[in-house]
Design a protein around this motif. Sequence first.
Motif, PDB file in Angstrom:
ATOM      1  N   ALA A 225      17.529   5.786  24.836  1.00  0.00           N
ATOM      2  CA  ALA A 225      17.794   6.323  25.906  1.00  0.00           C
ATOM      3  C   ALA A 225      19.737   6.931  26.587  1.00  0.00           C
ATOM      4  CB  ALA A 225      17.552   5.032  27.390  1.00  0.00           C
ATOM      5  N   ALA A 226      19.808   5.479  25.532  1.00  0.00           N
ATOM      6  CA  ALA A 226      21.695   5.446  26.161  1.00  0.00           C
ATOM      7  C   ALA A 226      21.613   6.892  25.312  1.00  0.00           C
ATOM      8  CB  ALA A 226      22.101   4.216  24.909  1.00  0.00           C
ATOM      9  N   ILE A 227      21.757   7.545  24.375  1.00  0.00           N
ATOM     10  CA  ILE A 227      21.833   8.622  24.319  1.00  0.00           C
ATOM     11  C   ILE A 227      21.362   9.877  25.272  1.00  0.00           C
ATOM     12  CG2 ILE A 227      21.252  10.490  22.374  1.00  0.00           C
ATOM     13  CD1 ILE A 227      20.870   8.666  20.517  1.00  0.00           C
ATOM     14  N   LYS A 228      20.593   9.863  25.569  1.00  0.00           N
ATOM     15  CA  LYS A 228      19.800  10.496  26.462  1.00  0.00           C
ATOM     16  C   LYS A 228      21.080  10.788  27.764  1.00  0.00           C
ATOM     17  CE  LYS A 228      15.537   9.724  26.522  1.00  0.00           C
ATOM     18  NZ  LYS A 228      14.058  10.504  26.821  1.00  0.00           N
ATOM     19  N   SER A 229      21.169   9.463  27.876  1.00  0.00           N
ATOM     20  CA  SER A 229      21.819   9.901  29.181  1.00  0.00           C
ATOM     21  C   SER A 229      23.522   9.650  28.928  1.00  0.00           C
ATOM     22  CB  SER A 229      21.880   8.498  29.928  1.00  0.00           C
ATOM     23  OG  SER A 229      20.735   7.733  30.138  1.00  0.00           O
ATOM     24  N   GLU A 230      24.001   9.726  27.707  1.00  0.00           N
ATOM     25  CA  GLU A 230      25.298  10.165  27.331  1.00  0.00           C
ATOM     26  C   GLU A 230      25.478  11.343  27.776  1.00  0.00           C
ATOM     27  OE1 GLU A 230      28.086  12.356  25.761  1.00  0.00           O
ATOM     28  OE2 GLU A 230      26.411  11.581  24.518  1.00  0.00           O
ATOM     29  N   VAL A 231      24.633  12.459  27.139  1.00  0.00           N
ATOM     30  CA  VAL A 231      24.362  13.540  27.085  1.00  0.00           C
ATOM     31  C   VAL A 231      24.216  13.821  29.028  1.00  0.00           C
ATOM     32  CG1 VAL A 231      23.254  15.405  26.923  1.00  0.00           C
ATOM     33  CG2 VAL A 231      23.150  14.187  24.987  1.00  0.00           C
ATOM     34  N   ILE A 232      23.531  12.918  29.181  1.00  0.00           N
ATOM     35  CA  ILE A 232      23.319  14.051  30.729  1.00  0.00           C
ATOM     36  C   ILE A 232      24.706  13.079  31.502  1.00  0.00           C
ATOM     37  CG2 ILE A 232      22.213  13.683  32.982  1.00  0.00           C
ATOM     38  CD1 ILE A 232      19.808  12.989  31.507  1.00  0.00           C
ATOM     39  N   LEU A 233      25.618  12.232  31.212  1.00  0.00           N
ATOM     40  CA  LEU A 233      26.860  12.129  31.934  1.00  0.00           C
ATOM     41  C   LEU A 233      27.829  13.218  31.587  1.00  0.00           C
ATOM     42  CD1 LEU A 233      26.366   8.525  31.934  1.00  0.00           C
ATOM     43  CD2 LEU A 233      26.059   9.956  34.118  1.00  0.00           C
ATOM     44  N   SER A 234      28.119  13.161  30.319  1.00  0.00           N
ATOM     45  CA  SER A 234      28.580  14.246  29.710  1.00  0.00           C
ATOM     46  C   SER A 234      29.187  15.460  30.747  1.00  0.00           C
ATOM     47  CB  SER A 234      28.989  14.376  28.140  1.00  0.00           C
ATOM     48  OG  SER A 234      29.156  12.616  27.801  1.00  0.00           O
ATOM     49  N   PHE A 235      27.652  16.164  30.864  1.00  0.00           N
ATOM     50  CA  PHE A 235      27.538  17.383  31.333  1.00  0.00           C
ATOM     51  C   PHE A 235      27.520  17.540  32.230  1.00  0.00           C
ATOM     52  CE2 PHE A 235      24.344  20.295  33.134  1.00  0.00           C
ATOM     53  CZ  PHE A 235      25.199  21.268  32.476  1.00  0.00           C
ATOM     54  N   LEU A 236      27.894  15.992  32.777  1.00  0.00           N
ATOM     55  CA  LEU A 236      27.966  16.427  34.532  1.00  0.00           C
ATOM     56  C   LEU A 236      29.454  15.843  34.556  1.00  0.00           C
ATOM     57  CD1 LEU A 236      25.887  13.887  36.174  1.00  0.00           C
ATOM     58  CD2 LEU A 236      25.379  16.688  36.137  1.00  0.00           C
ATOM     59  N   GLY A 237      30.512  15.859  33.178  1.00  0.00           N
ATOM     60  CA  GLY A 237      31.705  15.198  33.478  1.00  0.00           C
ATOM     61  C   GLY A 237      32.196  14.444  33.634  1.00  0.00           C
ATOM     62  N   ILE A 238      30.860  13.075  33.376  1.00  0.00           N
ATOM     63  CA  ILE A 238      31.611  11.352  33.847  1.00  0.00           C
ATOM     64  C   ILE A 238      31.264  10.684  33.082  1.00  0.00           C
ATOM     65  CG2 ILE A 238      31.829  11.604  36.191  1.00  0.00           C
ATOM     66  CD1 ILE A 238      28.745  10.701  36.650  1.00  0.00           C
ATOM     67  N   GLY A 239      31.067  11.633  31.175  1.00  0.00           N
ATOM     68  CA  GLY A 239      31.086  10.464  30.348  1.00  0.00           C
ATOM     69  C   GLY A 239      32.250  10.246  29.659  1.00  0.00           C
ATOM     70  N   ILE A 240      31.636  11.114  27.949  1.00  0.00           N
ATOM     71  CA  ILE A 240      33.125  11.386  27.690  1.00  0.00           C
ATOM     72  C   ILE A 240      34.326  11.171  27.675  1.00  0.00           C
ATOM     73  CG2 ILE A 240      33.057  11.365  24.502  1.00  0.00           C
ATOM     74  CD1 ILE A 240      31.690   9.635  24.651  1.00  0.00           C
TER      75      ILE A 240
END
Lengths: 296, 595
Positions: A225-240
């Motif tokens: 779940a963390a990996i998938k969420s990171e992908v979505i958050l980074s895609f939205l510009g609020i992740g890594i």
Amino acid sequence: MAAVPETIVFVAAPPRQGLWSKAFHKFCRDRAGLVGLWVVLLYAIVALGVWLGFWAGDWADVTGPKWGPVSAQHWFGTNLIGQDIFARALYSTRTAFELGLVVAVLSTFVGAVFGAFAGFFSGGWIDELVLWFMGVIDSIPFYLLVAAIAFSLGDSPYAMYIAMIATFWVGTSRLVRGEVIKLKEFEFVEAAHAIGLSELAIIFRHILPNTFHILLVQATITFVAAIKSEVILSFLGIGIQDGMSWGLMIAESTIEVLAGFFNNFIAASLLMFGLVMAFNMFSDALQDALDPRSVR
Amino acid sequence: MWRLIAIVTLSALLLACSASDDAGNNKADIKDQKVFRYAMSGSPTSLDPVQSGNVYANVIVSNVFDTLYNYKYLARPPELKPGLAEAMPEVSDDGLVYTIPLKQGVLFADDPAFPDGKGREVTAEDFVYSIKRHFDPAARPQGAWLWQDRIKGLDEWKAAGSDYSVDVEGVRALDRYTVRIELTRPYPQLLYTLAMGFSAVVPVEAVEAYGREFGIRPVGSGAFRLESFNTAKAVLVPNSNYRDEPFSLSAEGYDPATQAYTRVAELEGLSPPFLDRLEIDFIQEGSALWSSFTKGNEVQMASLPDEQVKFVLDSTRPVILKPEFAAKYQLATGPEAGFVYSNFNLDFPEMGYNPDPERNARNKALRCAVIRSFDWPARNDSFYMGLGQVFPGVIPPGVPEFDEEMPRDSVTRDVVYAKQLLADNGWTADNLPTLVYGTVAGVKSRLFFEQFRAFLKDIGYPSEKVVLKRYATFGDIVRAWSRSELPFVSKGWGLDYPDAENTLQLFYGPNASPGSNDANYANPKYDALFEQAATMAPSDERTAIYRRMNQMLVDDCVAVTGLTRMRITLWHNNVIAVPDSSIVGGGFLRYVDVD
């Protein structure tokens, strides 16, 4: 000395198998689970290699032309500014593992502690408080909450980690709470009470170790779940923020697919698909193996 | 009970029918209208001229309000013409007094803020009031820097409490239709400022009636009236009170050789605005805007995104459309009026001014090395289709003072030289300072950073010492710049007027943070030259001074500069238009027509 009839044969009682050894044997018979495990281990080796600097150290370097094609030098081509996409995808494996491990371990730990307390004191004010808190977190849409936490923590590199831990512990906590409510009625807990052990000792020494099979499965689920969420958050510009991840690569691809350049998208999607799929297979097998009701 | 349910159901059905009928009529109405759908990549926050500090606000403000002067629609390079003014001003011999006659009979748009809802005549007092608002803190103005310390008495008027009943010596209405501006010192750029949205004329009645809501309920005397406005869209309709001013090709600077294909000649003698409805969508994503444009029945004008170049163009030098696109779209190309660049913030002693003279010299060498590490052709190729024009210094090709002969060392990458410079000045991977690079969150901005970091790595700057700092919005990073919180500022600058003074002021000492000099460059010689040139009319002598200042900036290694982007604009064949050159953008919209 009494004679023993020849017909009586002493048969050795089968050795008593514990939950873990039974689970191990069951897991070893699950082919899909084993494949999943090997693939996950392969990813782990890749991540470890990146971490130790064996490969993908040049992920940030400009080593080719803009949108360079697939070649012997650049296995997935190069991106808009000429960085090697394969190196970036490999480096992202480390990001995924770092995030997955940290979030899985910490959120499982927090969930276990809160769940154990709520379950042990079920019906009391501690239980009420924990349940209310979990209800509050559950009532906020997940990505909205993570985005809010990430934004409120500003440019902290750990914002996403904190945001995920703050939300992922709830699921584990609910499961542990239910298990603890069941366990606390068992004789061994009554015995522990009888010999005068403190409540904390009973929770941490006797009850929680009996929920480890749940925690293990939950940790693997949280990892994915963390990996998938990171992908979505980074895609939205609020992740890594600083570093590279599959989410950032997919975000990058949004300005590339219109130009007919899909390498970033394919590389990140393939690697992410492989890890998530393998982890899911591993997690399913583990769940089956640790489930006492499972007859396989 | 059943009867109640039946009545409610029937009423709801009837309502639905009548609503859909209304909607159908509306659609039919719009279908018969001349509608032009335009799009911008950002949305304005306020449409009050005193707060029209960004290009998005300016596009709408310049169509809803009048300014004394405008840019000629078709003239390239840009030239001023009278707008609300009757003629060009009479200027005294010493260049200190401007007397400007206004057109008579110009009316504000009808609005409930006026008695009986009828727009009244625009007078010289309205202009005086509008300029005064920039010196009234209650109006939260952004444009005072244009006239601060330049128009007699305005600063004192502000210091005395911004009382509108008190006259200001330097900006007065001589009579109902004559404005007189008196300056403290010559200000050759004054007329340009009177073409900016900041100087648009507003009616006191509407400002007082709507208060802060004036920013979303603007009332002016421009060609259009704002019908609706939200974060996604602005809809403008013609101002029925707009004056009858027939379109004249010669007055607008028409060049048949380059502009005949646009069919603007068909508009000769007609009175703008030609549209029944102007819809401006705010679409941040370039790909979404392009999709809307190519759909056919939505946005009718768009810039060509980089990623579409190979599908849409047959060649980039010169820019030629592929036949299938040429059959559907018109095309205009030209350099933007502005440039992109990055400057060091010299307030930071790690790379900027340092009290220790030796370190100060080393810091300058470090900055010079960073500048020489920058690969402008690679930046141009990656992000600007390779069509941008790279130039040294801060005087871009869009202004008359641009120097094509200026040495290009500062924009020529030389890794060996940069490494040598670092080594000669004792810089090693261990003692190089951390360079914080601020940017707004986004895919492209992140790639800008990564490319910059890769350039620096080539000269031995450790990647872990080049750190990204993200800001959620453009407003956030602008605040960080103005508070001098970032050691390295990367941005674009759009010209307010075609005069190099507008870019050179970015490094003028008194404009230091929170002003526009976010490099906090402080060079007394530069400032003295700036002040000397500030009062000079355009001349070879002034150009020479500008160029000396430009060279100072290059020699002091203040900025990694610069690149002027090429704009490629496309629009549907049924639209008659010539997109403007982006100085005070949006003025062209009043001349757009649709078949």
